[in-house]
Design a protein around this motif. Structure first.
Motif, PDB file in Angstrom:
ATOM      1  N   MET A  56      -9.268  23.674   6.345  1.00 40.35           N
ATOM      2  CA  MET A  56      -9.862  23.880   7.662  1.00 40.35           C
ATOM      3  C   MET A  56      -8.855  23.780   8.798  1.00 40.35           C
ATOM      4  O   MET A  56      -9.237  23.696   9.964  1.00 40.35           O
ATOM      5  N   LEU A  57      -7.564  23.826   8.501  1.00 34.90           N
ATOM      6  CA  LEU A  57      -6.586  23.862   9.582  1.00 34.90           C
ATOM      7  C   LEU A  57      -6.740  25.190  10.318  1.00 34.90           C
ATOM      8  O   LEU A  57      -7.138  26.198   9.726  1.00 34.90           O
ATOM      9  N   PRO A  58      -6.441  25.238  11.607  1.00 32.28           N
ATOM     10  CA  PRO A  58      -6.630  26.472  12.375  1.00 32.28           C
ATOM     11  C   PRO A  58      -5.946  27.673  11.709  1.00 32.28           C
ATOM     12  O   PRO A  58      -4.771  27.624  11.348  1.00 32.28           O
ATOM     13  N   GLY A  59      -6.745  28.731  11.504  1.00 31.77           N
ATOM     14  CA  GLY A  59      -6.239  29.967  10.927  1.00 31.77           C
ATOM     15  C   GLY A  59      -6.089  29.973   9.418  1.00 31.77           C
ATOM     16  O   GLY A  59      -5.681  30.978   8.843  1.00 31.77           O
ATOM     17  N   HIS A  60      -6.439  28.881   8.740  1.00 32.86           N
ATOM     18  CA  HIS A  60      -6.240  28.812   7.291  1.00 32.86           C
ATOM     19  C   HIS A  60      -7.485  29.144   6.480  1.00 32.86           C
ATOM     20  O   HIS A  60      -7.374  29.606   5.351  1.00 32.86           O
ATOM     21  N   CYS A  61      -8.676  28.892   7.000  1.00 35.28           N
ATOM     22  CA  CYS A  61      -9.893  28.949   6.191  1.00 35.28           C
ATOM     23  C   CYS A  61     -10.090  30.287   5.487  1.00 35.28           C
ATOM     24  O   CYS A  61     -10.304  30.322   4.283  1.00 35.28           O
ATOM     25  N   GLU A  62     -10.062  31.383   6.208  1.00 37.53           N
ATOM     26  CA  GLU A  62     -10.332  32.683   5.578  1.00 37.53           C
ATOM     27  C   GLU A  62      -9.312  33.028   4.497  1.00 37.53           C
ATOM     28  O   GLU A  62      -9.627  33.710   3.538  1.00 37.53           O
ATOM     29  N   ALA A  63      -8.080  32.526   4.642  1.00 35.58           N
ATOM     30  CA  ALA A  63      -7.043  32.816   3.652  1.00 35.58           C
ATOM     31  C   ALA A  63      -6.985  31.779   2.544  1.00 35.58           C
ATOM     32  O   ALA A  63      -6.352  32.000   1.512  1.00 35.58           O
TER      33      ALA A  63
END
Length: 112
Positions: A56-63
């Motif tokens: 859930m770090l910023p920008g990590h979830c979808e990847a």
């Protein structure tokens, strides 16, 4: 049931279980906190359905989102009349219960 093991060897990531297959979903489990240290997290998949894990770090979830679907283990109870001559083979699946019922005599049950 099966166990899924997540292991991280490098990078700055965390690992959480989500309530739904959405990066906006609430977190269900206590997260493995953000760290640059390697970690391993094992999760017992003991219920039928889909569980979603993500960073859930910023920008990590979808990847970095993994959905794990556990297909149901049909559960059944196998009853064995535990008496002399009870030789048999039982095929039990995960979640099944095997009950030994002593009907007469003095007999032990041991796992060999």
């Amino acid at each position: 049931g099966d166990t899924v093991t997540f292991s991280k060897t490098r990078g700055e990531h965390e690992l959480v279980e989500l309530a739904a297959d959405s990066c906006d979903a609430a977190e269900l489990a206590e997260p493995v906190p953000e760290t640059s240290e390697p970690f391993t997290w094992s999760v017992a998949m003991n219920t039928t359905g889909t569980r979603v894990f993500a960073c859930m770090l910023p920008g990590h979830c979808e990847a970095m989102k993994v959905a794990v679907t556990t297909q149901g283990c049909p559960t059944q109870t196998h009853t064995v009349p535990w008496a002399f001559g009870a030789n048999r083979t039982i095929t039990a699946r995960c979640g099944d219960t095997v009950s030994f019922v002593k009907t007469s005599g003095n007999h032990d049950v041991v796992e060999v």
